[in-house]
Design a protein around this motif. Structure first.
Motif, PDB file in Angstrom:
ATOM      1  N   ASN A 106     -56.249  21.039  -4.143  1.00  0.00           N
ATOM      2  CA  ASN A 106     -56.407  20.441  -2.819  1.00  0.00           C
ATOM      3  C   ASN A 106     -55.057  20.346  -2.104  1.00  0.00           C
ATOM      4  OD1 ASN A 106     -55.088  18.139  -3.825  1.00  0.00           O
ATOM      5  ND2 ASN A 106     -56.996  17.020  -4.166  1.00  0.00           N
ATOM      6  N   GLU A 107     -55.082  19.788  -0.913  1.00  0.00           N
ATOM      7  CA  GLU A 107     -53.866  19.737  -0.095  1.00  0.00           C
ATOM      8  C   GLU A 107     -52.783  18.876  -0.721  1.00  0.00           C
ATOM      9  OE1 GLU A 107     -54.984  18.530   3.802  1.00  0.00           O
ATOM     10  OE2 GLU A 107     -56.087  20.381   4.252  1.00  0.00           O
ATOM     11  N   SER A 108     -53.163  17.977  -1.606  1.00  0.00           N
ATOM     12  CA  SER A 108     -52.177  17.125  -2.288  1.00  0.00           C
ATOM     13  C   SER A 108     -51.619  17.769  -3.543  1.00  0.00           C
ATOM     14  CB  SER A 108     -52.824  15.774  -2.648  1.00  0.00           C
ATOM     15  OG  SER A 108     -53.282  15.101  -1.490  1.00  0.00           O
ATOM     16  N   GLY A 109     -52.120  18.953  -3.878  1.00  0.00           N
ATOM     17  CA  GLY A 109     -51.647  19.636  -5.076  1.00  0.00           C
ATOM     18  C   GLY A 109     -52.431  19.288  -6.321  1.00  0.00           C
ATOM     19  N   ASP A 110     -53.473  18.461  -6.175  1.00  0.00           N
ATOM     20  CA  ASP A 110     -54.305  18.119  -7.337  1.00  0.00           C
ATOM     21  C   ASP A 110     -55.109  19.344  -7.765  1.00  0.00           C
ATOM     22  OD1 ASP A 110     -53.502  15.414  -7.215  1.00  0.00           O
ATOM     23  OD2 ASP A 110     -54.994  15.034  -5.658  1.00  0.00           O
ATOM     24  N   GLN A 111     -55.242  19.516  -9.084  1.00  0.00           N
ATOM     25  CA  GLN A 111     -55.972  20.653  -9.614  1.00  0.00           C
ATOM     26  C   GLN A 111     -57.455  20.322  -9.748  1.00  0.00           C
ATOM     27  OE1 GLN A 111     -54.018  23.654 -10.212  1.00  0.00           O
ATOM     28  NE2 GLN A 111     -52.841  22.241  -8.928  1.00  0.00           N
ATOM     29  N   LEU A 112     -58.308  21.294  -9.480  1.00  0.00           N
ATOM     30  CA  LEU A 112     -59.752  21.091  -9.510  1.00  0.00           C
ATOM     31  C   LEU A 112     -60.400  22.141 -10.414  1.00  0.00           C
ATOM     32  CD1 LEU A 112     -60.246  20.530  -5.671  1.00  0.00           C
ATOM     33  CD2 LEU A 112     -59.906  18.787  -7.446  1.00  0.00           C
ATOM     34  N   PRO A 113     -61.484  21.756 -11.113  1.00  0.00           N
ATOM     35  CA  PRO A 113     -62.098  22.635 -12.116  1.00  0.00           C
ATOM     36  C   PRO A 113     -63.176  23.548 -11.543  1.00  0.00           C
ATOM     37  CG  PRO A 113     -63.158  20.508 -12.206  1.00  0.00           C
ATOM     38  CD  PRO A 113     -62.123  20.416 -11.110  1.00  0.00           C
ATOM     39  N   ILE A 114     -62.774  24.570 -10.834  1.00  0.00           N
ATOM     40  CA  ILE A 114     -63.740  25.425 -10.137  1.00  0.00           C
ATOM     41  C   ILE A 114     -63.931  26.752 -10.877  1.00  0.00           C
ATOM     42  CG2 ILE A 114     -64.288  26.567  -7.969  1.00  0.00           C
ATOM     43  CD1 ILE A 114     -64.330  23.501  -7.841  1.00  0.00           C
ATOM     44  N   PHE A 143     -69.500  21.201  -6.838  1.00  0.00           N
ATOM     45  CA  PHE A 143     -68.475  20.196  -7.171  1.00  0.00           C
ATOM     46  C   PHE A 143     -68.191  19.273  -5.985  1.00  0.00           C
ATOM     47  CE2 PHE A 143     -64.020  18.839  -7.232  1.00  0.00           C
ATOM     48  CZ  PHE A 143     -63.915  18.273  -8.492  1.00  0.00           C
ATOM     49  N   PHE A 144     -68.267  19.824  -4.785  1.00  0.00           N
ATOM     50  CA  PHE A 144     -67.885  19.070  -3.588  1.00  0.00           C
ATOM     51  C   PHE A 144     -69.065  18.338  -2.937  1.00  0.00           C
ATOM     52  CE2 PHE A 144     -64.982  22.692  -4.022  1.00  0.00           C
ATOM     53  CZ  PHE A 144     -63.767  22.015  -4.111  1.00  0.00           C
ATOM     54  N   GLU A 145     -70.262  18.526  -3.469  1.00  0.00           N
ATOM     55  CA  GLU A 145     -71.430  17.864  -2.900  1.00  0.00           C
ATOM     56  C   GLU A 145     -71.585  16.452  -3.468  1.00  0.00           C
ATOM     57  OE1 GLU A 145     -73.578  19.064  -0.417  1.00  0.00           O
ATOM     58  OE2 GLU A 145     -71.839  20.404  -0.279  1.00  0.00           O
ATOM     59  N   PRO A 146     -71.936  15.478  -2.623  1.00  0.00           N
ATOM     60  CA  PRO A 146     -72.119  14.105  -3.112  1.00  0.00           C
ATOM     61  C   PRO A 146     -73.145  14.053  -4.238  1.00  0.00           C
ATOM     62  CG  PRO A 146     -72.141  14.163  -0.710  1.00  0.00           C
ATOM     63  CD  PRO A 146     -72.175  15.588  -1.172  1.00  0.00           C
ATOM     64  N   SER A 147     -72.859  13.214  -5.247  1.00  0.00           N
ATOM     65  CA  SER A 147     -73.755  13.106  -6.398  1.00  0.00           C
ATOM     66  C   SER A 147     -73.588  11.735  -7.041  1.00  0.00           C
ATOM     67  CB  SER A 147     -73.427  14.201  -7.423  1.00  0.00           C
ATOM     68  OG  SER A 147     -74.112  13.977  -8.642  1.00  0.00           O
ATOM     69  N   PRO A 148     -74.685  11.128  -7.514  1.00  0.00           N
ATOM     70  CA  PRO A 148     -74.567   9.848  -8.232  1.00  0.00           C
ATOM     71  C   PRO A 148     -74.042  10.046  -9.647  1.00  0.00           C
ATOM     72  CG  PRO A 148     -76.850  10.556  -8.191  1.00  0.00           C
ATOM     73  CD  PRO A 148     -76.086  11.536  -7.335  1.00  0.00           C
ATOM     74  N   HIS A 204     -71.663  12.841 -12.499  1.00  0.00           N
ATOM     75  CA  HIS A 204     -70.623  13.853 -12.519  1.00  0.00           C
ATOM     76  C   HIS A 204     -71.138  15.034 -11.698  1.00  0.00           C
ATOM     77  CE1 HIS A 204     -68.430  17.320 -14.244  1.00  0.00           C
ATOM     78  NE2 HIS A 204     -67.444  16.463 -14.409  1.00  0.00           N
ATOM     79  N   PRO A 205     -70.276  15.787 -11.025  1.00  0.00           N
ATOM     80  CA  PRO A 205     -70.761  16.851 -10.124  1.00  0.00           C
ATOM     81  C   PRO A 205     -71.727  17.856 -10.754  1.00  0.00           C
ATOM     82  CG  PRO A 205     -68.426  16.497  -9.779  1.00  0.00           C
ATOM     83  CD  PRO A 205     -68.819  15.641 -10.937  1.00  0.00           C
ATOM     84  N   ARG A 206     -71.624  18.083 -12.066  1.00  0.00           N
ATOM     85  CA  ARG A 206     -72.546  18.983 -12.777  1.00  0.00           C
ATOM     86  C   ARG A 206     -72.562  20.395 -12.181  1.00  0.00           C
ATOM     87  NH1 ARG A 206     -77.713  15.145 -14.584  1.00  0.00           N
ATOM     88  NH2 ARG A 206     -76.434  13.406 -15.304  1.00  0.00           N
ATOM     89  N   HIS A 207     -71.441  20.787 -11.627  1.00  0.00           N
ATOM     90  CA  HIS A 207     -71.384  22.074 -10.921  1.00  0.00           C
ATOM     91  C   HIS A 207     -71.392  23.275 -11.853  1.00  0.00           C
ATOM     92  CE1 HIS A 207     -67.349  20.959 -12.034  1.00  0.00           C
ATOM     93  NE2 HIS A 207     -66.836  22.098 -11.637  1.00  0.00           N
ATOM     94  N   ILE A 208     -71.010  23.089 -13.128  1.00  0.00           N
ATOM     95  CA  ILE A 208     -71.049  24.202 -14.075  1.00  0.00           C
ATOM     96  C   ILE A 208     -71.933  23.884 -15.280  1.00  0.00           C
ATOM     97  CG2 ILE A 208     -68.861  25.268 -13.425  1.00  0.00           C
ATOM     98  CD1 ILE A 208     -67.562  23.765 -15.755  1.00  0.00           C
ATOM     99  N   ASP A 209     -72.783  22.888 -15.146  1.00  0.00           N
ATOM    100  CA  ASP A 209     -73.673  22.505 -16.253  1.00  0.00           C
ATOM    101  C   ASP A 209     -74.544  23.641 -16.783  1.00  0.00           C
ATOM    102  OD1 ASP A 209     -72.619  19.991 -16.064  1.00  0.00           O
ATOM    103  OD2 ASP A 209     -74.551  18.967 -16.141  1.00  0.00           O
ATOM    104  N   PRO A 210     -75.015  24.574 -15.941  1.00  0.00           N
ATOM    105  CA  PRO A 210     -75.853  25.647 -16.488  1.00  0.00           C
ATOM    106  C   PRO A 210     -75.166  26.472 -17.580  1.00  0.00           C
ATOM    107  CG  PRO A 210     -76.105  25.544 -14.120  1.00  0.00           C
ATOM    108  CD  PRO A 210     -74.978  24.621 -14.464  1.00  0.00           C
ATOM    109  N   VAL A 211     -73.821  26.485 -17.596  1.00  0.00           N
ATOM    110  CA  VAL A 211     -73.111  27.258 -18.622  1.00  0.00           C
ATOM    111  C   VAL A 211     -72.354  26.358 -19.587  1.00  0.00           C
ATOM    112  CG1 VAL A 211     -72.913  29.375 -17.299  1.00  0.00           C
ATOM    113  CG2 VAL A 211     -71.190  27.599 -16.984  1.00  0.00           C
TER     114      VAL A 211
END
Length: 215
Positions: A151-159, A179-184, A186-193
């Motif tokens: 991100n713009e602050s230099g934080d690393q993201l797991p994409i 990953f960036f979509e609101p969720s109650p 954990h983002p679960r963006h890579i859960d299928p794998v």
């Protein structure tokens, strides 16, 4: 086909049948989403042939990571230059992925990149037992920022990003933007794998508040 298991009650079998119907619907929905993903129009061309470095410090252009495949999956590991340890969640994911590398290689190319030095990645690979994982340093490139992993602050993201190569060059195909979509949760963006969570979802306790640890 109707099945039954030793000493189960009618109440259990009826509830299990209802659950099976829901599981069948979920399987069909998962395939529907996968089919929809495959219909994505041509993604954007990569802005440059990023120059990565392997843990030995040897240069490797992004185009070379495809090997003899036309598809390349790149996972961005959260392990920035100021980190003293890798992200526990990333580490758990990569622990599981490591054992699948030889099978994946028959269908698609794979790489793991991090915004850290080749030396630090070599040390990490030895520490974690990731000899099968193709690790690369993205330092000196804009790859992480370009493809949503910083991100713009230099934080690393797991994409996770998927790229395709054809006669027109290298283009982007898909990224784990969930990953960036609101969720109650954990983002679960890579859960299928990610087998860890899929297996825990089958247990009576579910995921609960479980969190992986490094090491």
């Amino acid at each position: 086909m109707t099945v039954s298991l030793p000493n189960e009650s009618r109440e259990y079998r009826a509830a299990r049948a209802n659950l099976l119907a829901a599981e069948t619907d979920l399987r069909a929905k998962a395939e529907e989403v996968a089919a929809l993903r495959r219909t994505l129009p041509r993604g954007g061309d990569v802005p440059e042939d990023y120059l990565f470095h392997d843990p030995a410090g040897q240069p490797a252009l992004m185009s070379s990571l495809f090997g003899d495949q036309d598809t390349l999956a790149i996972y961005s590991l959260m392990y920035g230059p100021k980190a003293t340890a890798p992200c526990p969640m990333c580490s758990a994911f990569l622990d599981g992925l490591s054992g699948q590398v030889k099978h994946l290689a028959r269908k698609t190319a794979l790489a793991v990149v991090a915004q850290n030095s080749p030396q630090k990645l070599a040390e990490l690979s030895n520490r974690m037992g990731w000899s099968a994982l193709p690790l690369y340093s993205a330092q000196g490139t804009s790859y992480q920022r370009d493809y949503l992993a910083e991100n713009e602050s230099g934080d690393q993201l797991p994409i996770l990003n998927i790229f395709q190569r054809d006669e027109g060059g290298i283009r982007h195909f898909w990224s784990s933007e969930l990953f960036f979509e609101p969720s109650p949760w954990h983002p679960r963006h890579i859960d299928p794998v990610w087998s860890l969570w899929n297996l825990l979802d089958l247990t009576p306790q579910g995921r609960g508040d479980f969190m992986p640890r490094v090491g």
